[in-house]
Scaffold this motif. Structure first.
Motif, PDB file in Angstrom:
ATOM      1  N   PHE A 278     -41.016 -55.949-108.015  1.00 55.72           N
ATOM      2  CA  PHE A 278     -41.904 -56.294-106.904  1.00 55.72           C
ATOM      3  C   PHE A 278     -41.256 -57.308-105.958  1.00 55.72           C
ATOM      4  O   PHE A 278     -41.845 -57.684-104.959  1.00 55.72           O
ATOM      5  CB  PHE A 278     -43.218 -56.867-107.450  1.00 55.72           C
ATOM      6  CG  PHE A 278     -44.133 -55.821-108.014  1.00 55.72           C
ATOM      7  CD1 PHE A 278     -45.028 -55.146-107.206  1.00 55.72           C
ATOM      8  CD2 PHE A 278     -44.096 -55.493-109.356  1.00 55.72           C
ATOM      9  CE1 PHE A 278     -45.863 -54.172-107.710  1.00 55.72           C
ATOM     10  CE2 PHE A 278     -44.925 -54.520-109.877  1.00 55.72           C
ATOM     11  CZ  PHE A 278     -45.815 -53.860-109.058  1.00 55.72           C
ATOM     12  N   ASN A 279     -40.069 -57.731-106.285  1.00 55.58           N
ATOM     13  CA  ASN A 279     -39.411 -58.745-105.462  1.00 55.58           C
ATOM     14  C   ASN A 279     -38.894 -58.145-104.161  1.00 55.58           C
ATOM     15  O   ASN A 279     -38.120 -57.201-104.166  1.00 55.58           O
ATOM     16  CB  ASN A 279     -38.236 -59.365-106.236  1.00 55.58           C
ATOM     17  CG  ASN A 279     -37.555 -60.461-105.441  1.00 55.58           C
ATOM     18  OD1 ASN A 279     -38.163 -61.068-104.561  1.00 55.58           O
ATOM     19  ND2 ASN A 279     -36.309 -60.726-105.737  1.00 55.58           N
ATOM     20  N   ARG A 280     -39.360 -58.687-103.042  1.00 61.16           N
ATOM     21  CA  ARG A 280     -38.861 -58.296-101.722  1.00 61.16           C
ATOM     22  C   ARG A 280     -37.908 -59.388-101.261  1.00 61.16           C
ATOM     23  O   ARG A 280     -38.301 -60.378-100.645  1.00 61.16           O
ATOM     24  CB  ARG A 280     -40.030 -58.141-100.743  1.00 61.16           C
ATOM     25  CG  ARG A 280     -41.043 -57.067-101.126  1.00 61.16           C
ATOM     26  CD  ARG A 280     -40.532 -55.676-100.801  1.00 61.16           C
ATOM     27  NE  ARG A 280     -40.156 -55.581 -99.394  1.00 61.16           N
ATOM     28  CZ  ARG A 280     -41.030 -55.453 -98.394  1.00 61.16           C
ATOM     29  NH1 ARG A 280     -42.319 -55.389 -98.638  1.00 61.16           N
ATOM     30  NH2 ARG A 280     -40.611 -55.375 -97.150  1.00 61.16           N
ATOM     31  N   SER A 281     -36.627 -59.221-101.584  1.00 64.99           N
ATOM     32  CA  SER A 281     -35.656 -60.299-101.373  1.00 64.99           C
ATOM     33  C   SER A 281     -35.412 -60.603 -99.900  1.00 64.99           C
ATOM     34  O   SER A 281     -34.935 -61.685 -99.559  1.00 64.99           O
ATOM     35  CB  SER A 281     -34.328 -59.942-102.051  1.00 64.99           C
ATOM     36  OG  SER A 281     -33.819 -58.723-101.534  1.00 64.99           O
ATOM     37  N   ASN A 282     -35.741 -59.659 -99.004  1.00 65.71           N
ATOM     38  CA  ASN A 282     -35.493 -59.890 -97.578  1.00 65.71           C
ATOM     39  C   ASN A 282     -36.606 -60.693 -96.900  1.00 65.71           C
ATOM     40  O   ASN A 282     -36.481 -61.079 -95.738  1.00 65.71           O
ATOM     41  CB  ASN A 282     -35.334 -58.555 -96.843  1.00 65.71           C
ATOM     42  CG  ASN A 282     -36.580 -57.689 -96.918  1.00 65.71           C
ATOM     43  OD1 ASN A 282     -37.132 -57.492 -97.993  1.00 65.71           O
ATOM     44  ND2 ASN A 282     -37.034 -57.176 -95.796  1.00 65.71           N
ATOM     45  N   ILE A 283     -37.704 -60.960 -97.626  1.00 69.44           N
ATOM     46  CA  ILE A 283     -38.831 -61.663 -97.025  1.00 69.44           C
ATOM     47  C   ILE A 283     -38.763 -63.157 -97.343  1.00 69.44           C
ATOM     48  O   ILE A 283     -38.539 -63.549 -98.494  1.00 69.44           O
ATOM     49  CB  ILE A 283     -40.173 -61.089 -97.515  1.00 69.44           C
ATOM     50  CG1 ILE A 283     -40.368 -59.677 -96.982  1.00 69.44           C
ATOM     51  CG2 ILE A 283     -41.337 -61.969 -97.095  1.00 69.44           C
ATOM     52  CD1 ILE A 283     -41.683 -59.030 -97.388  1.00 69.44           C
TER      53      ILE A 283
END
Length: 708
Positions: free
Chosen positions: A206-211
């Motif tokens: 669930f990690n959105r690293s670009n946010i």
């Protein structure tokens, strides 16, 4: 159907990408093996491709169940622009349009059909499906937004419960269930309610690293805080509000302040909502201000920022709404404004619920949001823990990790603060208390006799910002109360008196004093890339408007950035750009390559380079700062910054004159220069009159000199 040596070759041919995103390849492989699947992949993770690519590689028609008309339209537009046979059937079509599309389906011209669950379960459509199964064959059913099947999901829809009829009617057709969020309980419910048989379960991180996640305390003048934040943002964004009234007010004020904005909420007509949504998707406006009625099914990948102006009601909704930023994998930001007033409003809404169980769940969900907002640990750790995923912290992509807040004992300061609240008889707000503590000489202090209190000036050792930080922390921790009926007044509670009696200590996360970052050196190549990127975006918008499509359907922002950086000058080079498939190369290649060639030719012309000081001003301007903000940041007068801007314009740097002078005024100033046959400021000012400032005249004069 063409044969491909590998799945990667098919991916490049149809969608223009060289490589799969994490997890996609295995899902596609299992889909091609006709296995039931449960795919949980966060917004922007690429879950649509997981059923679209298998649909193109298998015989027959893939039926996609989608809950929203807007989502169908977006996905079909994107597929058709890639030269893929896709269509939808919904209530927006005329009878003749439906018949035409049904004929195309039975003729085998369509590979993906999007349909709403209500239509799918109707008697007429069931008969049509039987005809498809006989004449064309059904390759698979893809159930998008599958969390809607579960009462434990955040957006339960009763009609989704009936989709098990598909399994009963077509037992041998594989079924794919896809969603962006699902707790363990919701996953189990999806499998049971859809009748999935030993499905392959794929849980992407669930990690959105670009946010980038951040929380800002909501200031008294919260609209000004919002406006300032939006002005620093590039690209399009969403502002979420709790109420329709807030949506209308914020949208109206942003429009008045020059931000192209539209509202969106359930109180508007269907036509108005559809129009505003379309304008936002097609980049005709920068910002959409909305209630939670907006978002699910919006497939706009290039949203660069999401701002929660009001507190969301639960953490799952916040994850969904914030996840509408940066779906293209490019950097994006999500900002949450936190205020006690919003908490009180949500608590009031919860109190109106008649079911005690619903109230209990809603309060628990609200507490989780508050814990997130007030938390001092990595924000990703807090969010991912909610979905059962462990994250070690130190993400470098949230405010708490970039600017860690040390926990300190501020018991003595809290005792001073609360004692001052008591001695002013609990009749004043935070700023008045701070003024007393810091020994202010304001007339109001003397009128009330508060300069005679024992707490007067005992807090001179702390800044206003530090006292406000303490005051907010005391409120958020429930160590002092604040009224919300008009003027906010501080009131002592049981915990306040425990602090004053020295039986309770106070620990607060102390915001470190931020040091101004040294501006990085000016990079002429980076500036050149930015200018070309803007030109390519303008070309994309022209083409999109011509075909009545959202710009991102033509090419994504990430593809345009690669074009601006690599600057391909032949079709062969252009074909290597990620996102350029065979169909898009043929359809758009010539126009984009021609634009890049023209730009590169222009760059060969001699241009004077700006000084280092001018470069720093240019960099701040490109970050969206106003002249006043640049002057404050650099420690210069406003006049000096305007001089820099004039010099930058004359040396052909990327300064947009329209940011400072409206076109009508520009024309009059240029007419005055040409009529007077002189460009001295004094003579021009005399000729133009009081409605023109010296700064406006200087800027246009600089532009005119450059263009001569």
């Amino acid at each position: 159907m063409p044969q491909f040596p590998s799945l990667e070759a098919a991916l490049k041919h149809f969608f223009g990408y060289e490589h799969f995103r994490p997890g996609q390849r295995k899902i596609v492989e299992e889909a091609l093996q006709n296995r039931d699947l449960l795919v949980i992949m966060p917004t922007g993770g690429g879950k649509s491709l997981c059923f679209q690519l298998p649909a193109l590689l298998k015989p027959g028609l893939t039926v996609v169940v989608s809950p929203l008309i807007a989502l169908m339209q977006d996905q079909v537009d994107a597929l058709q622009d890639n030269g893929i046979g896709a269509t939808f059937l919904n209530s927006t079509l005329t009878f003749s349009e439906v018949r035409s599309r049904e004929t195309a389906i039975l003729d085998g011209k369509i590979k993906l059909l999007y349909v709403a669950p209500e239509r799918l379960l109707s008697e007429r459509f069931r008969n049509f499906l039987d005809l498809i199964a006989t004449k064309v064959s059904i390759a698979a059913f893809a159930i998008d937004e599958a969390h809607c099947v579960s009462e434990w999901g955040h957006d339960f829809r009763p009609e989704y419960r009936q989709l098990i009829q598909l399994r009963q009617r077509y037992p041998h057709v594989p079924m794919f269930a896809l969603t962006a969020t699902a707790t363990k309980r919701v996953q189990e419910d999806i499998i049971q309610q859809l009748g999935l048989r030993q499905p392959g379960i794929h849980l992407a991180s669930f990690n959105r690293s670009n946010i980038y996640y951040e929380v800002q305390p909501k200031e008294r003048r919260s609209y000004n805080q919002l406006l300032k934040l939006i002005r620093t943002q590039q690209g399009s964004g969403i502002v979420y509000c709790l109420s329709r009234r807030n949506v209308d007010e914020i949208a109206f004020r942003l429009q008045k302040d020059g931000i192209s904005t539209v509202p969106y909420h359930a109180g508007m007509t269907d036509e108005a909502r559809t129009l505003n949504q379309t304008r936002f998707i097609r980049d005709d406006v920068k910002v959409i201000v909305a209630t939670i009625a907006f978002g699910m099914g919006i497939d706009k990948p290039d949203v660069r920022f999401v701002i929660h102006y009001d507190l969301p009601r639960n953490l799952e909704s916040y994850y969904q709404e914030s996840g509408r930023a940066g779906r293209d994998g490019e950097p994006a930001s999500c900002t949450l404004f936190l205020s006690l007033g919003d908490v009180k409003r949500i608590e009031y809404i919860i109190d109106q619920k008649s079911d005690p169980q619903e109230q209990r769940i809603a309060r628990q969900q609200l507490r989780q949001v508050i814990n997130y907002a007030e938390g001092t640990e990595c924000r990703r750790t807090i969010i991912l823990r909610y979905f059962g995923e462990r994250f070690p912290g130190n993400c470098s992509g949230c405010d708490n990790c970039r600017n860690p807040k040390p926990i300190e004992d501020w018991t003595i300061e809290a005792q001073k603060f609360l004692s001052c609240v008591a001695r002013t008889q609990e009749r004043f707000g935070m700023m008045h208390i701070i003024d007393v503590l810091r020994g202010s000489s304001k007339r109001k202090i003397e009128e009330y006799g508060h300069h005679l209190l024992s707490t007067y000036s005992i807090g001179k050792d702390k800044t206003v910002k530090e006292w406000k930080m303490l005051g907010r922390s005391l409120i958020h921790q429930g160590l002092v109360d604040e009224t919300t009926d008009g003027y906010p007044v501080l009131k002592l509670n049981r915990r306040s008196w425990e602090i004053l009696r020295k039986v309770r200590s106070v620990q607060i996360a102390v915001t470190a004093q931020s040091n101004s970052k040294v501006l990085e050196g000016y990079n002429p190549k980076a500036a050149e890339v930015e200018i070309l990127l803007e030109r390519l975006k303008q070309l994309r918008k022209q083409i999109a408007d011509l075909h009545s499509l959202p710009p991102y359907v033509i090419f994504s922002d990430s593809s345009l950035k690669l074009m601006a950086q690599i600057q391909p000058k032949t079709l062969q080079e252009f074909a290597k750009i990620s996102g350029v498939g065979a169909h898009k190369l043929e359809r758009y290649g010539d126009r984009f390559v021609s634009e890049i060639r023209a730009f590169c030719q222009e760059q060969k012309l001699p241009v004077s380079l700006p000084s280092n000081s001018q470069k720093m001003t240019l960099q701040l301007y490109q970050q969206g700062l106003s002249v006043e903000e640049i002057a404050q940041r650099r420690g210069f007068t406003i006049s000096t910054i305007y001089t820099h801007l004039c010099e930058l314009i004359e040396t052909n740097q990327p300064i947009d004159i329209n940011d400072f002078v409206v076109p009508a005024k520009q024309e009059l100033i240029i007419q005055a220069i040409q009529t007077k046959r002189a460009d001295s400021l004094k003579s021009l000012k005399e000729a133009l009159g009081e409605s023109f400032s010296y700064e406006e005249i200087k800027l246009v004069r600089a532009w005119w000199r450059r263009e001569k």
